[in-house]
Scaffold this active site. Structure first.
Site, mmCIF file in Angstrom:
data_model
loop_
_atom_site.group_PDB
_atom_site.id
_atom_site.type_symbol
_atom_site.label_atom_id
_atom_site.label_comp_id
_atom_site.label_asym_id
_atom_site.label_seq_id
_atom_site.Cartn_x
_atom_site.Cartn_y
_atom_site.Cartn_z
ATOM 1 N N GLY A 64 45.721 32.691 46.010
ATOM 2 C CA GLY A 64 47.127 33.005 45.859
ATOM 3 C C GLY A 64 47.562 34.024 46.901
ATOM 4 O O GLY A 64 46.737 34.604 47.614
ATOM 5 N N GLY A 113 43.234 30.840 43.687
ATOM 6 C CA GLY A 113 44.234 29.810 43.478
ATOM 7 C C GLY A 113 43.880 28.478 44.088
ATOM 8 O O GLY A 113 44.380 27.433 43.655
ATOM 9 N N GLU A 136 37.851 37.860 42.474
ATOM 10 C CA GLU A 136 38.945 38.755 42.083
ATOM 11 C C GLU A 136 38.518 40.142 41.624
ATOM 12 O O GLU A 136 39.308 41.093 41.732
ATOM 13 C CB GLU A 136 39.782 38.095 40.986
ATOM 14 C CG GLU A 136 40.648 36.940 41.454
ATOM 15 C CD GLU A 136 39.883 35.651 41.645
ATOM 16 O OE1 GLU A 136 40.460 34.676 42.165
ATOM 17 O OE2 GLU A 136 38.686 35.591 41.267
ATOM 18 N N ASP A 144 41.567 34.019 37.492
ATOM 19 C CA ASP A 144 42.656 33.443 36.715
ATOM 20 C C ASP A 144 42.793 31.953 37.047
ATOM 21 O O ASP A 144 41.785 31.283 37.177
ATOM 22 C CB ASP A 144 43.961 34.220 36.962
ATOM 23 C CG ASP A 144 44.437 34.145 38.404
ATOM 24 O OD1 ASP A 144 43.601 33.971 39.317
ATOM 25 O OD2 ASP A 144 45.661 34.257 38.631
#
Length: 334
Positions: A64, A113, A136, A144
């Site tokens: 992301g 992502g 992360e 996530d």
């Protein structure tokens, strides 16, 4: 400016990720456009298969747009943060429920992502150049994009190991643990892509690519050292205690590069995700993302890894023993 290129040929809709300078990191416009395209194609009887590829030789999708999220956080723009993550997770859910074959060709980095827009799809084809990871915890965040759903469903310990350490898997290793479905040598990938674009049956296209190169993953050690539901401090203690095991010491060292709060949050979310649906995991992740991005560790972690790139974050607290359990519970929603 659009960072996606789309085309439809012979019943195959192709999305090409084309933001090479950012290694195809997903910004808000890419997420919104990809959701709109996939939504239309899902209802279009003329499209039978969706193919997702990259215009970059280095990456499928590096994750992301975390640098932008950090800027939102520093500016206190919580609405932009909520919009970003809610739209990203909505896209991941759409891919997981997609009514047609969804094929991702991964010949380069796929992290964060990038796994959200590939792992949830039906077919994930990787090469020896593929590099898959959820790194992360090193930036004060947590795995996530539905990772708290798919990580605990990997072989024993593998999901906890990947989530806590940010360990990177090469293509064949990703197939071996279930993150990818097929391995294709990079030299053969263009021909495979062309056959898919031509509408050849996917089973026939991939039938000759079932054999994996040798894989040397210490799966027994991973299962022993990284059990689901075990606190990170206990995992670290087990690793540090194995003084005659170089691999264990290497894994323990990765904890030193991570935010202790993120390690605690990650372990709790993966444990909760083991008995949750993907939808429940994404809802929990959105709640966690909204809170953890407001913590100093997130701004500091992104600064150290992606902005200044000094790789020397000053996380607070700096040890697992000092982690604020009440904060962890609030982030996780426990």
């Amino acid at each position: 400016m659009s960072f996606l290129r789309t085309s439809v040929t012979g019943g195959v809709g192709e999305i090409v990720l084309d933001r090479p300078r950012a290694l195809n990191a997903l910004d808000q416009s890419m997420i919104d456009e990809m959701f709109d395209v996939l939504s239309r194609w899902g209802d279009d009887d003329a499209i039978e298969t969706v193919l997702v590829t990259s215009a970059s030789p280095r990456a499928f999708c590096a994750g992301g747009d975390i640098r932008a999220i950090r800027e939102y956080a520093v500016d206190g723009d919580t609405a932009a943060i909520t919009r970003y993550f809610s739209s990203e997770y909505r896209l991941d859910q759409l891919i997981a429920e997609y009514p047609k074959p969804y094929v991702a060709l991964i010949d380069g980095a796929a992290m964060g992502g990038g796994l959200g827009i590939s792992v949830h799809g039906e077919l994930r084809v990787v090469t020896e150049n593929a590099l898959l990871a959820m790194p992360e915890t090193a930036i004060g965040f947590f795995p996530d994009v539905g990772a708290t759903y798919f990580l605990p469903r990997l072989p024993d310990g593998v999901g906890v190991w990947l989530g806590l350490t940010g360990a990177r898997l090469r293509g064949a290793e990703a197939v071996a643990v279930g993150l990818a479905t097929h391995f294709v040598p990079a030299a053969d990938l263009p021909a495979v892509a062309e056959r898919i674009r031509a509408g050849s049956p996917l089973g026939e296209v991939l039938a000759g690519h079932r054999d994996l190169p040798p894989v040397d993953l210490p799966l027994r050690k991973i299962a022993d050292y990284f059990p689901l539901g075990f606190p990170p401090a206990g995992i670290l203690g087990g690793l540090r205690g194995a003084t005659d095991d170089d691999w264990a010491q290497e894994m323990a060292d990765t904890f030193d590069q991570a935010s202790p709060t993120s390690l605690a949050v990650t372990a709790a979310l993966i444990e909760a995700g083991a008995s949750s649906s993907l939808e429940q995991c994404l809802e929990r992740e959105l709640h966690a993302a909204e809170i953890i991005t407001a913590t100093p560790d997130f701004a500091e972690g992104v600064r150290a890894v992606l902005v200044d790139k000094d790789r020397d974050p000053a996380f607070d607290p700096s040890t697992l023993d000092a982690v604020d359990e009440a904060l962890v519970a609030r982030i996780v929603g426990a």
